[in-house]
Design an enzyme around this catalytic site. Structure first.
Site, PDB file in Angstrom:
ATOM      1  N   HIS A   1      66.916 -13.872  90.047  1.00 33.46           N
ATOM      2  CA  HIS A   1      65.709 -14.715  90.026  1.00 33.46           C
ATOM      3  C   HIS A   1      64.703 -14.256  88.969  1.00 33.46           C
ATOM      4  O   HIS A   1      63.513 -14.132  89.257  1.00 33.46           O
ATOM      5  CB  HIS A   1      65.007 -14.732  91.389  1.00 33.46           C
ATOM      6  CG  HIS A   1      65.870 -15.100  92.530  1.00 33.46           C
ATOM      7  ND1 HIS A   1      65.362 -15.316  93.794  1.00 33.46           N
ATOM      8  CD2 HIS A   1      67.210 -15.284  92.647  1.00 33.46           C
ATOM      9  CE1 HIS A   1      66.351 -15.606  94.625  1.00 33.46           C
ATOM     10  NE2 HIS A   1      67.487 -15.594  93.939  1.00 33.46           N
TER      11      HIS A   1
ATOM     12  N   GLU B   1      67.266 -28.522  92.022  1.00 34.22           N
ATOM     13  CA  GLU B   1      66.270 -29.547  91.747  1.00 34.22           C
ATOM     14  C   GLU B   1      66.083 -29.816  90.253  1.00 34.22           C
ATOM     15  O   GLU B   1      66.257 -28.925  89.422  1.00 34.22           O
ATOM     16  CB  GLU B   1      64.895 -29.086  92.283  1.00 34.22           C
ATOM     17  CG  GLU B   1      64.858 -28.790  93.762  1.00 34.22           C
ATOM     18  CD  GLU B   1      63.510 -28.246  94.215  1.00 34.22           C
ATOM     19  OE1 GLU B   1      63.380 -27.957  95.415  1.00 34.22           O
ATOM     20  OE2 GLU B   1      62.583 -28.096  93.372  1.00 34.22           O
TER      21      GLU B   1
ATOM     22  N   ASP C   1      58.597 -32.191 103.418  1.00 28.98           N
ATOM     23  CA  ASP C   1      57.240 -32.587 103.757  1.00 28.98           C
ATOM     24  C   ASP C   1      56.286 -32.137 102.649  1.00 28.98           C
ATOM     25  O   ASP C   1      56.141 -30.941 102.393  1.00 28.98           O
ATOM     26  CB  ASP C   1      56.844 -31.946 105.085  1.00 28.98           C
ATOM     27  CG  ASP C   1      55.447 -32.342 105.535  1.00 28.98           C
ATOM     28  OD1 ASP C   1      54.795 -33.139 104.828  1.00 28.98           O
ATOM     29  OD2 ASP C   1      55.016 -31.840 106.587  1.00 28.98           O
TER      30      ASP C   1
END
Length: 382
Positions: free
Chosen positions: A175, A262, A282
């Site tokens: 990462h 994504e 959400d």
């Protein structure tokens, strides 16, 4: 040293011990006994509210591909010089190579003092938009203490000593982010991963888990979302692709953890949800921005991206394919299409070349792929 005000916002540069299984780029999810290079592909459902993949037309005419260079070891970043030659970053060794515009054997111009562990090492490259005047090349790499951005002058095939532009970015085996690119505004954008500490992505005082926007000297542009901070957007896990469309809008690819990768349209000051939301979820009354496209992690693990004529191209590592999607009015129009599925192995980087082609970098020697003859390679797609 440049950008000391940015560095003070970063953590102290501690090198982390790593992160758990399934959190690396293209690694198998926890519990999956899958050897490197042999990951199965499943057609998981895309996230709700975002276009999903279209498996039609997944084969490609090999005549569209031309080999530019071969026998590279863990190539990562790619950036073109004004004369058409390309600079290539070798992640594990820290070598920066020049590839002739017409292809051929690369030559080394310099080696940076990287600390390679897993995904760390020499990552992104960027060429100054004023290269004809300043001859500067920028690089993002993992040192013994941190991730950092440096720059050096390139005179022909001779590189000067590197100087720090941005230091103190937390580093880890996984990462690290690492893609850097100059935007149409002339500012330098830096993709910084969360370095295995998800909470940093929502911490405005940390530069990890962010896309940064800084000047070529490492300063903070006055028109940043916060004029005292280099943070341009937050809530990111591990962005490794940056590209702009014809209207100057920034797009980014992002590795998910175990469920959804994504493609995001990046807006100044936007919060993209990690680690609260992975994929579409959400938005918390508008606090978070949902992605434009999601995939299951074994369909993508997206690294570099490129935009040509408002068509977005995504290099997929674990997915072993090139995703293609049309852009219109700041959105993805229609379902993404897959090219070269399983034909080239892992794809790390895609960049538009000055001659109108797209250059693709394979990533089969990075420890997670199965190298074939000539790997790793750079290929030009017409």
């Amino acid at each position: 040293m440049f950008a000391s005000s940015l560095a003070t916002l970063a953590a102290a540069g501690t090198l982390l011990a790593g992160c758990g299984p399934g959190e690396a780029d293209g690694a198998a999810p926890p519990g999956a006994a899958v050897p490197p290079g042999a990951e199965p592909h499943r057609s998981g459902a895309p996230g709700s509210g975002a276009p999903g993949p279209d498996e039609s037309g997944t084969t490609s005419d090999a005549q569209d591909l031309r080999q530019v260079a071969a026998d590279l070891t863990s190539p990562w970043g790619l950036a073109f010089l004004p004369d058409g030659r390309a600079l290539v970053a070798a992640r594990d060794s820290g070598r920066i190579l020049i590839v002739p515009a017409a292809g051929g054997t690369p030559t080394e111009v310099t080696t940076l003092p990287v600390r390679h562990r897993s995904e760390g090492g020499l990552l992104g490259l960027a060429v100054s938009p004023r290269f004809d005047q300043d001859h500067r090349v920028y690089a993002y790499y993992t040192s013994a203490a941190d991730n950092r951005v440096v720059r050096f002058q390139l005179d022909g095939d001779r590189a000067g000593a590197p100087e720090n532009v941005l230091t103190g970015l937390r580093a880890a085996p996984n990462h690290n982010g690492g893609r850097i690119a100059f935007g149409p505004d002339g500012q330098l954008y830096v993709a910084v991963g969360d370095a295995g500490e998800p909470a940093t992505a929502q911490d405005p005082t940390s530069l990890n888990g962010k896309i940064l926007r800084i000047t070529a000297d490492g300063g903070i542009p006055a028109d940043n979302p916060d004029p005292s901070s280099g943070v341009y957007s937050l809530g990111h896990r591990n962005v490794q692709g940056l590209a702009w469309d014809s209207a100057g809008r920034l797009w980014a690819s992002e590795f998910g953890q175990n469920t959804f990768d994504e493609i995001n349209l990046i807006r100044p000051g936007g919060n993209y949800g990690w680690p609260v939301v992975e994929g579409t979820g959400d938005p918390a009354g508008g606090r978070y921005t949902n992605p434009q496209v999601t995939w299951s992690t074994d369909e993508a693990s997206p690294s570099g991206i490129a935009i040509r004529d408002d068509v977005l191209y995504v290099a997929a590592l674990r997915g072993e394919r090139l995703w293609v999607m049309d852009l219109a009015d700041g959105r993805v129009a229609g379902a993404p299409r897959a090219l070269f599925t399983g034909e080239l192995g892992r794809l790390r980087t895609v960049e538009p070349a000055p001659d109108g082609s797209l250059w693709l970098i394979t990533s089969n020697t990075d420890g997670r792929g199965t190298p074939g003859a000539g790997d790793d390679r750079i290929l030009a797609l017409r």
